[in-house]
Structures are given as structure tokens and as C-alpha cells.
Design an enzyme around this catalytic site. Structure first.
Site, short mmCIF file in Angstrom:
data_model
loop_
_atom_site.label_atom_id
_atom_site.label_comp_id
_atom_site.label_asym_id
_atom_site.label_seq_id
_atom_site.Cartn_x
_atom_site.Cartn_y
_atom_site.Cartn_z
CB SER A 98 -0.95 -0.06 1.20
OG SER A 98 -1.96 0.90 1.12
CG HIS A 123 -4.58 -1.79 -1.88
ND1 HIS A 123 -4.97 -2.46 -0.74
CD2 HIS A 123 -3.88 -0.71 -1.43
CE1 HIS A 123 -4.53 -1.81 0.33
NE2 HIS A 123 -3.87 -0.76 -0.07
#
Length: 198
Positions: A98, A123
Site C-alpha cells: 500500500s 491497491h
């Protein structure tokens, strides 16, 4: 003093061990980024990068193992990695996920490496919008802007087409070390420190 489970003397805890090890790492021009990315961690990391850069233009090694965290804190580290004159070698280990992947991409591709067991996660950003409907709408717009910005950074730094990246970050995409190299997140997998400079 003996520890209860062994016949060997136990060493008393030294409250300065952490500071001592941090100082040793700093003198070796190594910055550790472990744990959740927060504003406090970003502030500490940026201070170290600026101090090392002011001291010398020799390379800095940053070792990253983090599940991610606050995107804008990751932005701060990403941008300062590019801001300093000293080249920063990024070493992924454990997991780089992330917002940690975002700061990891602050280094030039040829200076991004990882250790064999590293896993990467990309993501889209998530949000916990609440409050008035108008505020929730504003937060949703900001999340969409952040999503596009993340996609653009990943595409630019990996060489992947932006359309593929947009699709890939719709859901969590985990990549082991070799897949991360194939994708362009890392340039190569290394096993020993001396391989960093090759």
C-alpha cells in the site's frame, strides 16, 4: 544473574540499546522504515534523509518492511527520496504494501531491490468517510483523485500501461519478489548486502 530457563547468565536490559542501534544504522547511512506509515514515522524518516544528505552525497540505503498506512505520509517520504541529492537505494523486505509501496517507488527503478521473501501489495486507497452527506461526497472525490494519482505513479515507475495498473489496483494485488521484478516494482532480487552495489 541466571535466567530461569537456562544456565547461562542473562544480560540486563539496556534502555539505550535501541538508540545505540539506530545510531549505528545512521552512521552506516541506513534508514529503517518498519511498521505502519504514520506522520510521526514520515517525520522521523524525512529528518534522517535530510541529515544524511547534508552530511554527504554518498548513497543512502533505506530498508522498508511495512503494511502501509497513511498515504500522504508515504507521499512525504516518496518526495523527499527524490528531493535529496544523495542516491537512495531502496531495499524491500518482509512486506511492502500500500503506502509503503508508494514510498518504495520514490527511488529510481535501478536502485529498487528486494530480498527473496519480500511480498508487495498494490491497491487503491480506502476511506472511512463519515459525517454529512456533502462531506462524504467530497471525501469520495478525493479518494478517486488519490486512486488516479497512485495509478499514475505505479505506471510511471514500473513501465506498465496505465490501463493495466488501473485494473490491477481495483483489488488487492499481491506479488512475491520475482513477480514484483517482472512487474517493474523492483529491479532485482538480492540475497547479500554486497549485491546492492552491483
Amino acid at each position: 544473574m541466571l535466567s530461569p530457563d537456562t544456565d547461562t547468565p542473562s544480560r540486563p536490559a539496556n534502555p539505550h540499546d535501541g538508540a545505540f542501534l539506530e545510531e549505528k544504522a545512521f552512521r552506516a547511512r541506513t534508514v529503517l522504515v518498519f511498521g505502519t506509515i504514520t506522520d510521526a514515522l514520515a517525520s522521523e524518516t524525512v529528518r534522517k534523509l535530510l541529515a544524511l544528505d547534508a552530511e554527504s552525497s554518498a548513497p543512502i540505503t533505506m530498508i522498508v518492511s511495512s503494511p502501509g498506512g497513511h498515504l500522504e505520509s508515504g507521499d512525504a517520504i516518496h518526495d523527499v527520496v527524490r528531493f535529496v541529492a544523495s542516491p537512495v537505494h531502496m531495499v524491500g523486505t518482509g512486506w511492502v504494501g500500500s503506502a509503503a509501496t508508494h514510498l518504495y517507488l520514490g527511488a529510481a527503478r535501478e536502485r529498487r531491490v528486494c530480498l527473496p521473501q519480500t511480498r508487495f501489495l498494490i491497491h487503491q486507497p480506502s476511506g472511512g468517510a463519515g459525517g454529512a452527506a456533502s462531506d462524504m461526497a467530497i471525501q469520495a472525490q478525493e479518494i478517486l483523485k488519490a486512486r488516479e494519482r497512485i495509478a499514475e505513479v505505479i505506471a510511471r515507475e514500473t513501465g506498465q500501461p496505465i490501463e493495466r495498473v488501473r485494473q490491477d489496483i481495483e483489488r488487492d494485488l499481491w506479488m512475491p519478489a520475482q513477480e514484483a521484478v517482472a512487474y517493474g516494482l523492483a529491479s532485482r532480487v538480492i540475497r547479500r548486502r554486497e549485491e546492492l552495489w552491483r
